[in-house]
Design a protein around this motif. Structure first.
Motif, PDB file in Angstrom:
ATOM      1  N   GLY A  71      -1.058  -3.656  -6.001  1.00  0.00           N
ATOM      2  CA  GLY A  71       0.362  -3.972  -5.967  1.00  0.00           C
ATOM      3  C   GLY A  71       0.785  -4.676  -7.235  1.00  0.00           C
ATOM      4  O   GLY A  71      -0.041  -4.972  -8.106  1.00  0.00           O
ATOM      5  N   PRO A  72       2.067  -4.994  -7.366  1.00  0.00           N
ATOM      6  CA  PRO A  72       2.551  -5.713  -8.549  1.00  0.00           C
ATOM      7  C   PRO A  72       1.859  -7.063  -8.685  1.00  0.00           C
ATOM      8  O   PRO A  72       1.585  -7.740  -7.688  1.00  0.00           O
ATOM      9  CB  PRO A  72       4.045  -5.891  -8.277  1.00  0.00           C
ATOM     10  CG  PRO A  72       4.372  -4.833  -7.283  1.00  0.00           C
ATOM     11  CD  PRO A  72       3.152  -4.676  -6.432  1.00  0.00           C
ATOM     12  N   GLU A  77       9.875  -4.893  -2.772  1.00  0.00           N
ATOM     13  CA  GLU A  77       8.995  -3.974  -3.488  1.00  0.00           C
ATOM     14  C   GLU A  77       9.135  -2.578  -2.884  1.00  0.00           C
ATOM     15  O   GLU A  77       9.444  -2.429  -1.701  1.00  0.00           O
ATOM     16  CB  GLU A  77       7.536  -4.433  -3.414  1.00  0.00           C
ATOM     17  CG  GLU A  77       7.298  -5.781  -4.090  1.00  0.00           C
ATOM     18  CD  GLU A  77       5.829  -6.176  -4.119  1.00  0.00           C
ATOM     19  OE1 GLU A  77       4.979  -5.352  -3.719  1.00  0.00           O
ATOM     20  OE2 GLU A  77       5.526  -7.312  -4.534  1.00  0.00           O
ATOM     21  N   GLN A  78       8.906  -1.555  -3.715  1.00  0.00           N
ATOM     22  CA  GLN A  78       9.027  -0.177  -3.260  1.00  0.00           C
ATOM     23  C   GLN A  78       7.831   0.650  -3.716  1.00  0.00           C
ATOM     24  O   GLN A  78       7.292   0.439  -4.799  1.00  0.00           O
ATOM     25  CB  GLN A  78      10.312   0.474  -3.792  1.00  0.00           C
ATOM     26  CG  GLN A  78      10.539   1.890  -3.269  1.00  0.00           C
ATOM     27  CD  GLN A  78      11.780   2.550  -3.853  1.00  0.00           C
ATOM     28  OE1 GLN A  78      12.240   2.181  -4.926  1.00  0.00           O
ATOM     29  NE2 GLN A  78      12.327   3.541  -3.151  1.00  0.00           N
ATOM     30  N   TYR A  79       7.437   1.595  -2.848  1.00  0.00           N
ATOM     31  CA  TYR A  79       6.394   2.566  -3.175  1.00  0.00           C
ATOM     32  C   TYR A  79       7.022   3.948  -3.177  1.00  0.00           C
ATOM     33  O   TYR A  79       7.659   4.359  -2.204  1.00  0.00           O
ATOM     34  CB  TYR A  79       5.273   2.515  -2.141  1.00  0.00           C
ATOM     35  CG  TYR A  79       4.209   3.563  -2.343  1.00  0.00           C
ATOM     36  CD1 TYR A  79       3.255   3.430  -3.330  1.00  0.00           C
ATOM     37  CD2 TYR A  79       4.165   4.700  -1.515  1.00  0.00           C
ATOM     38  CE1 TYR A  79       2.273   4.398  -3.523  1.00  0.00           C
ATOM     39  CE2 TYR A  79       3.189   5.666  -1.694  1.00  0.00           C
ATOM     40  CZ  TYR A  79       2.245   5.515  -2.694  1.00  0.00           C
ATOM     41  OH  TYR A  79       1.286   6.476  -2.880  1.00  0.00           O
ATOM     42  N   HIS A 111       3.744   6.722  -6.390  1.00  0.00           N
ATOM     43  CA  HIS A 111       2.977   6.475  -7.614  1.00  0.00           C
ATOM     44  C   HIS A 111       2.686   4.990  -7.794  1.00  0.00           C
ATOM     45  O   HIS A 111       2.590   4.513  -8.918  1.00  0.00           O
ATOM     46  CB  HIS A 111       3.736   7.011  -8.832  1.00  0.00           C
ATOM     47  CG  HIS A 111       4.065   8.466  -8.752  1.00  0.00           C
ATOM     48  ND1 HIS A 111       3.121   9.459  -8.921  1.00  0.00           N
ATOM     49  CD2 HIS A 111       5.231   9.104  -8.477  1.00  0.00           C
ATOM     50  CE1 HIS A 111       3.688  10.649  -8.778  1.00  0.00           C
ATOM     51  NE2 HIS A 111       4.973  10.460  -8.506  1.00  0.00           N
ATOM     52  N   GLY A 112       2.558   4.284  -6.709  1.00  0.00           N
ATOM     53  CA  GLY A 112       2.264   2.856  -6.786  1.00  0.00           C
ATOM     54  C   GLY A 112       3.462   1.998  -6.423  1.00  0.00           C
ATOM     55  O   GLY A 112       4.615   2.478  -6.373  1.00  0.00           O
ATOM     56  N   TRP A 113       3.195   0.724  -6.176  1.00  0.00           N
ATOM     57  CA  TRP A 113       4.229  -0.232  -5.786  1.00  0.00           C
ATOM     58  C   TRP A 113       4.828  -0.917  -7.010  1.00  0.00           C
ATOM     59  O   TRP A 113       4.124  -1.189  -7.984  1.00  0.00           O
ATOM     60  CB  TRP A 113       3.637  -1.291  -4.869  1.00  0.00           C
ATOM     61  CG  TRP A 113       3.303  -0.779  -3.495  1.00  0.00           C
ATOM     62  CD1 TRP A 113       2.155  -0.172  -3.102  1.00  0.00           C
ATOM     63  CD2 TRP A 113       4.147  -0.839  -2.343  1.00  0.00           C
ATOM     64  NE1 TRP A 113       2.219   0.149  -1.774  1.00  0.00           N
ATOM     65  CE2 TRP A 113       3.428  -0.245  -1.271  1.00  0.00           C
ATOM     66  CE3 TRP A 113       5.425  -1.335  -2.096  1.00  0.00           C
ATOM     67  CZ2 TRP A 113       3.952  -0.139   0.018  1.00  0.00           C
ATOM     68  CZ3 TRP A 113       5.945  -1.237  -0.814  1.00  0.00           C
ATOM     69  CH2 TRP A 113       5.215  -0.639   0.215  1.00  0.00           C
ATOM     70  N   SER A 114       6.120  -1.228  -6.930  1.00  0.00           N
ATOM     71  CA  SER A 114       6.783  -1.952  -8.012  1.00  0.00           C
ATOM     72  C   SER A 114       7.849  -2.869  -7.429  1.00  0.00           C
ATOM     73  O   SER A 114       8.375  -2.622  -6.334  1.00  0.00           O
ATOM     74  CB  SER A 114       7.423  -0.981  -9.011  1.00  0.00           C
ATOM     75  OG  SER A 114       8.373  -0.164  -8.361  1.00  0.00           O
ATOM     76  N   VAL A 115       8.158  -3.931  -8.163  1.00  0.00           N
ATOM     77  CA  VAL A 115       9.192  -4.875  -7.740  1.00  0.00           C
ATOM     78  C   VAL A 115      10.568  -4.285  -8.046  1.00  0.00           C
ATOM     79  O   VAL A 115      10.790  -3.740  -9.125  1.00  0.00           O
ATOM     80  CB  VAL A 115       9.031  -6.231  -8.456  1.00  0.00           C
ATOM     81  CG1 VAL A 115      10.188  -7.169  -8.117  1.00  0.00           C
ATOM     82  CG2 VAL A 115       7.703  -6.873  -8.069  1.00  0.00           C
ATOM     83  N   VAL A 116      11.475  -4.391  -7.069  1.00  0.00           N
ATOM     84  CA  VAL A 116      12.838  -3.885  -7.201  1.00  0.00           C
ATOM     85  C   VAL A 116      13.788  -5.077  -7.233  1.00  0.00           C
ATOM     86  O   VAL A 116      13.583  -6.067  -6.525  1.00  0.00           O
ATOM     87  CB  VAL A 116      13.186  -2.948  -6.027  1.00  0.00           C
ATOM     88  CG1 VAL A 116      14.630  -2.497  -6.097  1.00  0.00           C
ATOM     89  CG2 VAL A 116      12.250  -1.756  -6.017  1.00  0.00           C
TER      90      VAL A 116
END
Length: 200
Positions: A23-24, A64-66, A69-74
């Motif tokens: 995760g991030p 966070e969103q997936y 292609h992986g999780w990222s902070v929104v």
């Protein structure tokens, strides 16, 4: 304080057991925590919580969103005048209709409920009612049966720390309090923490 920060813990089960997913990673002494997760599809998942900065007592909402292609902070909006906020629950009616709920506080440690919505172009704060006389309230759970039938639950409290359950509903025209749940002498009482949907 941790100089590198502490990121979230995310696990996934693809049918053969649970494994930790990358995760991030938080930085600068920041600690991220997630409280709830939901998925619209295998390539569209959301998680919410809060992040904390080392050396400070305040926290801010975290989304966070997936996307496969992986999780990222929104980006998550902050309520005007807030010094802290957190998100406790999230639900999605579809890819372009998601809700997240929680609470926030001001410099006097009071604050109303927090409701945010994403209609496909980013998260924004939606007006959220509070009972008369409430000085601190929060929503702990949210669920939608359809785009015009959403429910959120939590608690409200007054300046004497009397608390009562709080139930709100959105039928497509904005959120409203469902019943008279203003604090009524229930000192130290508990609110509601979860809700679920029933498709009809």
């Amino acid at each position: 304080p941790n100089s590198t920060g502490v990121g979230t813990v995310i696990e996934q089960d693809t049918g053969s057991g649970w494994t930790i997913v990358t995760g991030p990673t938080a930085s600068g002494g920041r600690t991220d925590e997630l409280a709830a997760v939901t998925c619209v599809s295998a390539a569209d998942c959301w998680a919410v919580g809060a992040y904390y900065v080392a050396g400070g007592s305040d926290n801010q909402g975290l989304i966070e969103q997936y996307t496969g292609h992986g999780w990222s902070v929104v980006s998550s909006p902050l309520p005007p005048g807030s010094v802290e906020s957190s998100l406790s629950s999230i639900t999605c009616v579809g890819a372009d209709d998601c809700w997240a709920v929680g609470g926030w506080g001001d410099v006097n440690f009071g604050g109303p409920t927090l409701i945010e919505q994403d209609t496909g172009s980013g998260w924004s704060i939606v007006p959220s009612p509070v009972p008369p006389g409430s000085t601190q309230s929060a929503l702990n759970g949210v669920s939608c049966a359809s785009a015009t039938d959403c429910w959120a639950v939590g608690f409200s409290g007054d300046e004497n720390f009397n608390t009562a359950a709080l139930i709100e509903q959105d039928t497509g025209a904005g959120w409203t309090i469902v019943s008279d749940v203003a604090p009524s002498g229930n000192a130290g009482g508990e609110g509601l923490s979860g809700t679920t949907r029933m498709d009809t």
